[in-house]
Design an enzyme around this catalytic site. Structure first.
Site, PDB file in Angstrom:
ATOM      1  N   ASP A  51      -3.883  14.956 -16.245  1.00 16.01           N
ATOM      2  CA  ASP A  51      -4.390  15.637 -16.445  1.00 16.01           C
ATOM      3  C   ASP A  51      -6.171  15.503 -16.499  1.00 16.01           C
ATOM      4  O   ASP A  51      -6.540  15.271 -17.737  1.00 16.01           O
ATOM      5  CB  ASP A  51      -4.558  16.624 -17.879  1.00 16.01           C
ATOM      6  CG  ASP A  51      -5.724  18.278 -18.101  1.00 16.01           C
ATOM      7  OD1 ASP A  51      -6.609  18.251 -17.274  1.00 16.01           O
ATOM      8  OD2 ASP A  51      -5.498  18.153 -19.205  1.00 16.01           O
ATOM      9  N   ASP A  87      -6.391  21.519 -11.055  1.00 13.66           N
ATOM     10  CA  ASP A  87      -5.692  21.346 -12.630  1.00 13.66           C
ATOM     11  C   ASP A  87      -4.664  21.458 -12.130  1.00 13.66           C
ATOM     12  O   ASP A  87      -3.821  21.204 -11.976  1.00 13.66           O
ATOM     13  CB  ASP A  87      -6.839  21.841 -13.250  1.00 13.66           C
ATOM     14  CG  ASP A  87      -7.074  20.859 -14.523  1.00 13.66           C
ATOM     15  OD1 ASP A  87      -6.786  20.494 -14.928  1.00 13.66           O
ATOM     16  OD2 ASP A  87      -8.112  21.487 -14.719  1.00 13.66           O
ATOM     17  N   HIS A 143      -1.282  17.546 -22.254  1.00 14.63           N
ATOM     18  CA  HIS A 143      -2.703  16.536 -23.681  1.00 14.63           C
ATOM     19  C   HIS A 143      -1.870  15.858 -23.937  1.00 14.63           C
ATOM     20  O   HIS A 143      -1.922  15.312 -25.719  1.00 14.63           O
ATOM     21  CB  HIS A 143      -2.988  17.825 -24.210  1.00 14.63           C
ATOM     22  CG  HIS A 143      -4.127  18.217 -23.376  1.00 14.63           C
ATOM     23  ND1 HIS A 143      -5.568  19.421 -24.306  1.00 14.63           N
ATOM     24  CD2 HIS A 143      -4.765  18.211 -22.733  1.00 14.63           C
ATOM     25  CE1 HIS A 143      -6.293  19.317 -23.386  1.00 14.63           C
ATOM     26  NE2 HIS A 143      -5.615  18.959 -22.216  1.00 14.63           N
ATOM     27  N   GLU A 202     -14.622  19.149 -19.059  1.00 14.26           N
ATOM     28  CA  GLU A 202     -13.780  20.402 -18.763  1.00 14.26           C
ATOM     29  C   GLU A 202     -13.216  20.465 -20.091  1.00 14.26           C
ATOM     30  O   GLU A 202     -13.267  21.718 -20.365  1.00 14.26           O
ATOM     31  CB  GLU A 202     -12.834  19.835 -17.071  1.00 14.26           C
ATOM     32  CG  GLU A 202     -12.122  20.961 -17.331  1.00 14.26           C
ATOM     33  CD  GLU A 202     -11.039  21.515 -17.854  1.00 14.26           C
ATOM     34  OE1 GLU A 202     -10.433  22.909 -17.512  1.00 14.26           O
ATOM     35  OE2 GLU A 202     -10.553  20.596 -18.680  1.00 14.26           O
ATOM     36  N   GLU A 203     -12.885  19.303 -20.760  1.00 15.53           N
ATOM     37  CA  GLU A 203     -11.495  19.399 -22.151  1.00 15.53           C
ATOM     38  C   GLU A 203     -12.873  20.194 -22.733  1.00 15.53           C
ATOM     39  O   GLU A 203     -12.232  20.612 -24.032  1.00 15.53           O
ATOM     40  CB  GLU A 203     -11.546  17.938 -22.075  1.00 15.53           C
ATOM     41  CG  GLU A 203     -10.596  17.705 -21.137  1.00 15.53           C
ATOM     42  CD  GLU A 203      -9.414  18.187 -21.284  1.00 15.53           C
ATOM     43  OE1 GLU A 203      -9.347  19.204 -21.691  1.00 15.53           O
ATOM     44  OE2 GLU A 203      -8.558  17.339 -19.874  1.00 15.53           O
ATOM     45  N   HIS A 219     -11.909  17.584 -12.469  1.00 18.20           N
ATOM     46  CA  HIS A 219     -12.518  16.877 -13.692  1.00 18.20           C
ATOM     47  C   HIS A 219     -12.068  15.795 -13.592  1.00 18.20           C
ATOM     48  O   HIS A 219     -11.215  15.041 -13.527  1.00 18.20           O
ATOM     49  CB  HIS A 219     -12.445  18.429 -14.866  1.00 18.20           C
ATOM     50  CG  HIS A 219     -11.171  17.697 -15.701  1.00 18.20           C
ATOM     51  ND1 HIS A 219     -11.459  17.070 -16.304  1.00 18.20           N
ATOM     52  CD2 HIS A 219      -9.800  19.287 -15.163  1.00 18.20           C
ATOM     53  CE1 HIS A 219      -9.968  17.733 -17.587  1.00 18.20           C
ATOM     54  NE2 HIS A 219      -9.891  18.616 -16.776  1.00 18.20           N
TER      55      HIS A 219
END
Lengths: 330, 345, 364
Positions: A163, A216, A302, A193-194, A62
């Site tokens: 990410d 990922d 994150h 995606e998130e 992604h």
């Protein structure tokens, strides 16, 4: 490869606003694809044709990143915001965001009365240097990603959006190296995606693959007081067995292990107790697909300093190439 | 497959209701002893006459009771209320299979399904009074037709060997009972040996106290199964004992100090014969030694134990080498036991 | 048909979500004599088709029966050495109730099957804040009683672990054991297929043993999409009246299968099943759900343009434990109800369902 990584991780592209990412990635892959298309949701899809003897394989990395969206501009010109994807306030203070036009804002919070407490996003604001609401160059609805320079510490690579830009790098490099494949491979640089693996879901619906492989990041258990997990940085690419959203196809997991062993690619087995990937969406789309994931171990997911190991990246590329270059018996 | 351990662990004998296990042990030892009787408490006492070389009377104790449950009431929908007999962690019981009463009626322990539980309930230990035994009875009368108030219930686990280890219920203390049976099957000792398969250890060491009084021995050896906590642990603490490291020797527990002369003799025997051993972490717990030692004159006593993980659950685990070493160490300890060792000037 | 024997085979065969090969093979063997074709799809669901045996429409209408075959389980997430021994750290697959796994026997599906027990340090050796809590997966472990070398050789991270509990006979023709959720329903579908062998039916029957229901209703979504049936029934278990469940809406074991009513169910399908039960004078209960039913119906109903879906549920006590219990009679009844319902399906059925919807619409 670090140049490519730097280019991608520093770029702007929160979920739903991936245009700049698409523009960056497209020229990187054009030479290696038989056909390139963009679907209605914004997924960038590169088709590499097989010899007709293999399966239809969707590979998804992604392009989007977590970020924020402006919800209110105060009289004084400060911007209140909400999250795009998994943004947590304890990662924010003193951080910076970038808007689509390259404008930088700094994040701070309302007065802190209790330092032992973590305040919600609604107690935070972004300062873009405006003098007041009317003067503010940013509007309600504007999206921003985080702003943080790419750092190389030996083999440790840190950036704001490893990410999943590192997954995009793995896909791009694999496309370059994959000379021939029996499979019809669709490299999907997916969107959104998130916020719920939405791009991959749409792509899987219209591509209808037999096999889905997400690229990922996964968390690791090798930092102080981590959630226990048997994945460490630098110990190899991670083959996903299970995460919170899905159980990978058992045959595909076995095949990945086999291909890694044959090619002496170091790997780790990943059992992740929180989080999921695009593979989750591909698995359940239409009549279902055999889904799995090649994960790049990543610390501090994150946060604005997501950190991966160069060897793991390389090994992930190698495994993907091995997998795609050879027949898949599932 | 160790048939002796299999037969003894699969048999039932919850504290106060040891009939079945007693009968099985009686049949196993009858041909190897000179006389036997059952005392008032229910303990099985057997005499194996010595060679006459030593004037001592020696008691060897192994409690044959196990922890279990007792039926305390009936619900209108046919399920059974119950309470525990012996020490239990409430976390052990939910979702387990039990055999109820002398007819061994199969029952299962159930509670509120996880789906119908609130997050707070899911994060709390379910207490015994919120669980029921379900034998499938439709109503109270049907249940009463199968089960009586006061019936005991025991876990159901088939004995199984996993390499050097074995899993079963009630290794505490059928492992000790099995070792004592093996001692009785061996050649005679220099002295008269009184084997006591005692009752009610799990509810306060009661059988051994009466048995010791009745036998009135000069010394006693207790065979036990003691909890091993040799699991991964972030804290640097003792595992009590560990599986595979040999018989565990008690020095002190929460009730008593084991007789130092006997302990020294046991340790010397182990060293002389090259038998591995471990000192059980002094402190908590307790064995029948505590009761035997305060009987009559009193009676010097010590304990040799088989280490066992997951005590008081349906799935205890022991190491079979440890068990064999306990048998060997106990046997050599007894063969070498002399008047001098227990003589007090 | 000996339902006890059937259940014994079904419940004692392992089938963790995502690892359904063994249970699928057992079900395939059971269904084979009753059906015309049988295959497995990409995600692991077992799909059996029984062609229509009565003249009717070409191609015939098709009804899909979905009973999930997977079961809750554990998975190895790490191997830890202690004192020369190998211990397994685990995580759950599906809704495992951590309060009842301590002290259970398991099978670790490593290079070969290994018996293990679920153990834990005693509560007093755990951190203070955990001493009054149920054991969690940070502290629970699986102990296979073997040295670390053997464990490393035989077991790897990601290996599946199934619970082990032989089927038990209770009083009153009830049984208890593991994975009766949802092998009881697989047994009911087996009863149905067996009964249909002797009967004429105009609709084609697709019996599906779905995969990965416990984790994400995967097989329901994918098979319904791929097979496009005209109607579907999810067969699953529901809460039986009993300890801890009495204050909820629950059903007496042995009181008959429950027909579910709620948003995942097409009212016309519900009414038709109810009418069939009434004709047969067969005991049923009525069950309700208010949001998601938590069954395969949730996935079946929404496939493509939507599929008229119903739920037939077998009352079960102690769901998601190793001592789930059911009444054999309820399984037999559920199987018979399904068979009779299918026999009664005709060309007009779908039209009636549609008409029912229209009339409901126009009434408002």
């Amino acid at each position: 490869m670090n140049d490519l990584i730097k280019k991608l991780v520093e770029a702007y592209g929160p979920s739903g606003f991936e245009d700049q990412m698409r523009a960056l990635i497209r020229p990187e892959i054009e030479k290696y694809a038989d056909e390139i298309s963009v679907d209605a949701l914004g997924n960038l899809i590169a088709h590499k044709k097989g010899d007709g003897s293999g399966l239809k394989v969707m590979v998804a990395a992604h392009m989007d990143e977590i970020g924020v969206m402006i919800t209110h501009i105060t009289e004084e010109g400060f911007c209140r915001f909400t999250n795009i994807g998994g943004v947590y306030s304890h990662t924010l203070l003193g951080g910076r965001v970038q808007f689509a036009d390259g404008r930088i804002g700094v994040i701070h919070s309302d007065r802190i009365t209790d330092r032992s407490k973590i305040y919600g996003l609604d107690k935070h604001f972004i300062d873009v240097g405006a003098n007041g609401r009317d003067d503010c160059p940013v509007q309600v609805g504007d999206a921003a990603g985080f702003h943080r320079e790419f750092v190389v510490n030996g083999k440790m690579l840190s950036a704001k959006s490893m990410d999943d830009r590192i997954g995009c790098v793995v896909a791009i490099e694999a496309m370059k190296r994959l000379k021939q494949t029996p499979h019809d491979v669709y490299f999907v640089f997916s969107v959104q995606e998130e916020i719920g693996t939405r791009g991959a879901e749409a792509a899987a619906n219209h591509l209808d693959p037999d096999v889905g492989i997400a690229l990922d990041v996964t968390t690791t258990g090798d930092v102080p007081e981590a959630i226990p997990m048997a994945v460490s940085l630098g110990k190899g690419t991670a083959i996903k067995v299970k995460d919170a959203g899905m159980i990978a196809h058992h045959g595909l997991v076995q095949l990945m292990k086999k291909r890694a062993s044959e090619a002496s690619i170091p790997y780790q087995l990943e059992v992740l107790t929180g989080g999921s990937t695009d593979a989750r969406s591909i698995q359940i789309a239409n009549g279902g697909a055999a889904a799995g994931c090649i994960s790049i171990p990543c610390r501090y997911v994150h946060s604005q300093s997501e950190t991966v190991h160069a060897d793991d990246v390389e090994n992930s590329i190698k495994l993907l190439v091995e997998l795609l270059a050879k027949p898949m018996e599932l | 497959m160790n048939e002796l351990l299999k037969n003894l662990t699969e048999a039932v004998g919850v504290s106060g209701e040891e009939k079945e296990i007693r009968r099985i042990i009686r049949d196993l030892i009858a041909d190897h002893v000179d006389e036997w009787h059952v005392d008032t408490m229910g303990s099985l006492i057997a005499l194996k006459k010595g060679t006459g070389a030593s004037p001592l009377r020696v008691m060897v104790d192994a409690h044959m009771d196990e922890v279990g449950l007792m039926v305390t009431g009936f619900d209108s929908n046919g399920t059974l209320k119950f309470d525990t007999v012996g020490g239990f962690d409430d976390r052990t019981l939910l979702g387990k299979v039990v055999q109820v009463g002398s007819e061994k009626v199969t029952g299962v322990i159930g509670g509120r399904p996880v789906h119908l539980s609130t997050p707070a309930q899911r994060n709390s230990v379910v207490k015994v009074d919120a669980m029921r035994i379900d034998i499938g009875a439709k109503n109270e009368d049907a249940a009463k037709g199968k089960v009586k108030l006061g019936d005991r219930a025991a876990f159901v686990t088939a004995y199984e060997e996993l390499g050097a280890t074995a899993v079963a219920k009630a290794f505490d203390n059928r492992a000790g009972c099995a070792a004592l049976v093996e001692l009785l099957r061996a050649r005679p000792y220099p002295f008269d040996l009184y084997a006591a398969f005692t009752v009610q250890e799990e509810v306060g060491l009661r059988g051994a106290q009466a048995a010791a009084y009745g036998i009135d021995p000069d010394a006693a050896l207790v065979l036990e199964c003691t909890p091993a906590y040799d699991l991964p642990n972030k804290n640097d603490v003792s595992p009590n004992v560990a599986l595979g490291k040999g018989p565990s020797i008690y020095v002190m527990d929460s009730i008593t100090v084991q007789d130092p002369r006997l302990v020294r003799h046991i340790l010397q025997t182990a060293v002389t014969h090259n038998i591995p051993y471990q000192i059980r972490q002094p402190g908590g717990g307790g064995t029948n030694t505590g009761a035997i030692q305060r009987t009559r004159r009193p009676i010097p006593a010590a304990t040799i134990a088989v280490p066992g993980r997951y005590a008081h659950t349906p799935t205890m685990m022991i190491n079979l080498d440890d068990y064999a070493h306990v048998v060997k160490l106990a046997q050599l300890t007894l063969q070498g036991l002399t008047t001098e060792i227990v003589k007090r000037n | 048909m000996d339902i006890h024997k059937l259940l014994k085979t079904l419940t004692e065969t392992p089938g963790p979500s995502g690892y359904e090969d063994q249970i699928a093979a057992v079900i395939e063997e059971l269904w084979q004599p009753c059906v015309d074709t049988i295959t497995r799809d990409r995600v692991g669901s077992l799909i059996a088709t029984k062609r229509a045996t009565k003249n009717g429409r070409t191609p015939p209408r098709r009804i899909l029966l979905a009973a999930h075959m997977d079961e809750i389980a554990l998975m190895v997430r790490d191997v830890e050495e202690h004192n020369g021994n190998g211990f397994l750290r685990v995580t759950s697959i599906g809704g495992v109730d951590t309060r009842q796994v301590f002290g259970q026997l398991v099978v670790v599906h490593g290079r070969k099957n290994l018996t293990g027990v679920v153990g834990c340090l005693p509560a007093r050796l755990l951190p203070e804040e955990k001493q009054d809590k149920p054991f969690d997966f940070e502290d629970l472990l699986v102990d296979v009683g073997l040295p670390i070398e053997t464990v490393n050789n035989q077991i790897s991270i990601g290996d599946f672990i199934s619970f082990r509990q032989p089927l038990l006979k209770l009083m009153n023709k009830r049984v208890a054991g593991k994975s009766l959720d949802n092998r009881a329903s697989v047994a009911a579908v087996t009863v149905c297929l067996e009964q249909l062998r002797q009967r004429q039916h105009a609709w084609e029957v697709i019996a599906v043993a779905t995969a990965q229901e416990e984790t994400r209703l995967l097989g329901a979504y994918t098979t319904a999409f791929a097979l496009q049936p005209d109607a579907a029934i999810a067969i699953d278990v529901t809460f039986g009246k009993g300890p801890g469940a009495n204050e909820h809406v629950t059903h007496e074991l042995g009181g008959g299968p429950a027909l579910d009513l709620g948003p995942n169910v097409h009212t016309g399908m519900f009414n038709a099943l109810k009418a069939t039960a009434e004709e047969l004078e067969l005991n049923i209960n009525i069950e309700t759900h208010q949001r998601a039913s938590g069954t395969d119906a949730h996935g079946l109903q929404i496939a493509r343009a939507g599929i008229p879906t119903a739920i037939v549920a077998i009352p079960l006590r102690y769901m998601h434990t190793m001592v789930e219990s059911v009444a054999l009679k309820d399984i037999e009844r559920a199987g018979r109800l399904l068979a009779e319902f299918i026999v009664g399906l005709d060309e007009e059925f779908l039209g009636k369902l549609a008409k029912g919807m229209m009339e409901e619409e126009s009434k408002q």
